[in-house]
Design a protein around this motif. Structure first.
Motif, PDB file in Angstrom:
ATOM      1  N   LEU A   1       0.832  -1.213   0.000  1.00 19.75           N
ATOM      2  CA  LEU A   1       0.000   0.000   0.000  1.00 19.75           C
ATOM      3  C   LEU A   1       0.862   1.257   0.000  1.00 19.75           C
ATOM      4  CD1 LEU A   1      -2.861  -1.059   2.440  1.00 19.75           C
ATOM      5  CD2 LEU A   1      -3.031  -0.706  -0.042  1.00 19.75           C
ATOM      6  N   ILE A   2       1.942   1.245   0.771  1.00 25.10           N
ATOM      7  CA  ILE A   2       2.858   2.388   0.776  1.00 25.10           C
ATOM      8  C   ILE A   2       3.493   2.553  -0.604  1.00 25.10           C
ATOM      9  CG2 ILE A   2       5.076   3.212   1.692  1.00 25.10           C
ATOM     10  CD1 ILE A   2       4.174   1.972   4.414  1.00 25.10           C
TER      11      ILE A   2
ATOM     12  N   MET B   1       2.245   1.611  -3.466  1.00 26.86           N
ATOM     13  CA  MET B   1       1.212   2.115  -4.381  1.00 26.86           C
ATOM     14  C   MET B   1       0.947   3.596  -4.148  1.00 26.86           C
ATOM     15  SD  MET B   1      -1.286  -1.276  -4.627  1.00 26.86           S
ATOM     16  CE  MET B   1      -2.627  -0.409  -3.964  1.00 26.86           C
ATOM     17  N   GLY B   2       0.970   4.028  -2.887  1.00 28.59           N
ATOM     18  CA  GLY B   2       0.796   5.452  -2.589  1.00 28.59           C
ATOM     19  C   GLY B   2       1.918   6.285  -3.170  1.00 28.59           C
ATOM     20  N   LEU B   3       3.135   5.801  -3.037  1.00 28.01           N
ATOM     21  CA  LEU B   3       4.275   6.503  -3.625  1.00 28.01           C
ATOM     22  C   LEU B   3       4.172   6.559  -5.139  1.00 28.01           C
ATOM     23  CD1 LEU B   3       7.100   4.988  -1.421  1.00 28.01           C
ATOM     24  CD2 LEU B   3       6.410   7.392  -1.470  1.00 28.01           C
ATOM     25  N   THR B   4       3.711   5.467  -5.721  1.00 24.19           N
ATOM     26  CA  THR B   4       3.571   5.401  -7.168  1.00 24.19           C
ATOM     27  C   THR B   4       2.495   6.375  -7.654  1.00 24.19           C
ATOM     28  OG1 THR B   4       4.321   3.112  -7.146  1.00 24.19           O
ATOM     29  CG2 THR B   4       3.142   3.836  -9.103  1.00 24.19           C
ATOM     30  N   ALA B   5       1.424   6.472  -6.887  1.00 24.38           N
ATOM     31  CA  ALA B   5       0.332   7.383  -7.269  1.00 24.38           C
ATOM     32  C   ALA B   5       0.719   8.853  -7.096  1.00 24.38           C
ATOM     33  CB  ALA B   5      -0.911   7.063  -6.445  1.00 24.38           C
ATOM     34  N   HIS B   6       1.598   9.138  -6.145  1.00 18.80           N
ATOM     35  CA  HIS B   6       2.027  10.514  -5.861  1.00 18.80           C
ATOM     36  C   HIS B   6       3.535  10.592  -6.032  1.00 18.80           C
ATOM     37  CE1 HIS B   6      -1.980  11.343  -4.355  1.00 18.80           C
ATOM     38  NE2 HIS B   6      -1.908  10.205  -3.678  1.00 18.80           N
TER      39      HIS B   6
ATOM     40  N   TRP C   1       6.353  12.113  -3.691  1.00 20.67           N
ATOM     41  CA  TRP C   1       6.628  11.568  -2.362  1.00 20.67           C
ATOM     42  C   TRP C   1       7.909  10.742  -2.314  1.00 20.67           C
ATOM     43  CZ3 TRP C   1       1.253   9.405  -0.480  1.00 20.67           C
ATOM     44  CH2 TRP C   1       0.349  10.471  -0.357  1.00 20.67           C
ATOM     45  N   TRP C   2       8.386  10.265  -3.465  1.00 20.91           N
ATOM     46  CA  TRP C   2       9.599   9.444  -3.482  1.00 20.91           C
ATOM     47  C   TRP C   2      10.773  10.179  -2.850  1.00 20.91           C
ATOM     48  CZ3 TRP C   2       9.593   4.412  -4.457  1.00 20.91           C
ATOM     49  CH2 TRP C   2       8.556   3.872  -5.218  1.00 20.91           C
TER      50      TRP C   2
ATOM     51  N   HIS D   1      12.645   9.162  -8.264  1.00 22.32           N
ATOM     52  CA  HIS D   1      11.683   8.444  -9.113  1.00 22.32           C
ATOM     53  C   HIS D   1      12.045   8.628 -10.587  1.00 22.32           C
ATOM     54  CE1 HIS D   1       8.037   6.845 -10.705  1.00 22.32           C
ATOM     55  NE2 HIS D   1       7.656   7.995 -11.185  1.00 22.32           N
TER      56      HIS D   1
ATOM     57  N   GLU E   1      10.758   0.315  -7.180  1.00 19.44           N
ATOM     58  CA  GLU E   1      10.372   1.373  -8.113  1.00 19.44           C
ATOM     59  C   GLU E   1      10.922   1.118  -9.509  1.00 19.44           C
ATOM     60  OE1 GLU E   1      10.777   5.156 -10.273  1.00 19.44           O
ATOM     61  OE2 GLU E   1      12.440   4.041  -9.414  1.00 19.44           O
TER      62      GLU E   1
END
Length: 172
Positions: A6-7, A9-14, A17-18, A25, A125
């Motif tokens: 989930l973390i 996926m959250g980083l991937t969506a935003h 945040w990386w 990223h 990533e």
């Protein structure tokens, strides 16, 4: 494992945040899988991806052994990186959780910290080949832990030879 996914996926969506975690990223997603598939495409077209990997979006040369170049013979292309990378991320996180097998909340928290540490996130990533190596080595260890299973030693040896050929430049 689920929280780590989930973390991720959250980083991937935003994408921004990386940087908070010290990971730069890259685009496209799963860039290391993309470069490997690009090398395979270049090789299939008769090019030399070790010198000019012209299919890679960053022009990075192929830096692993020739076994990776057989991806094109399997029909895999750069456009397959999204599902291959996603499958690799799921496999790595699942196998890491199975290997660690946390039994207490503290052990689970430690596993989570390991899975969302910058080195792990960098590998996830980019869908780095080291994730494949980890999954294969865990599989070989599992096979070797089954001494009475028929053919387990031979299968583990085959996996270890494949790992050596994939990770090291020449097969030693």
């Amino acid at each position: 494992a689920l929280l780590a996914l989930l973390i991720f996926m959250g980083l991937t969506a935003h994408g921004g945040w990386w940087r908070l975690l010290g990971v730069e990223h890259m685009r496209p997603f799963y860039a290391d899988t993309v470069t490997t598939l690009a090398a395979s495409e270049t090789w299939a077209e008769g090019g030399n991806p070790f010198e000019d990997n012209y299919r890679d979006p960053y022009g990075r040369p192929h830096t692993y052994g020739p076994w990776w170049l057989w991806a094109a013979a399997l029909g895999l292309e750069r456009r397959d990186a999204w599902w291959l990378g996603s499958l690799l991320v799921l496999a790595f996180v699942g196998v890491a959780a199975a290997v660690a097998r946390p039994r207490t909340p503290g052990q689970a928290a430690l596993l989570l910290l390991c899975l969302v540490s910058p080195p792990s996130l960098l590998g996830l990533e980019r869908a780095n080949s080291d994730l494949i190596i980890f999954v294969l080595l865990a599989g070989a260890a599992w096979l070797l832990s089954r001494p009475r299973a028929r053919g387990a030693d031979a299968a583990a040896t085959a996996v270890l030879v494949a790992v050596a050929a994939l990770k090291f430049y020449p097969l030693i």
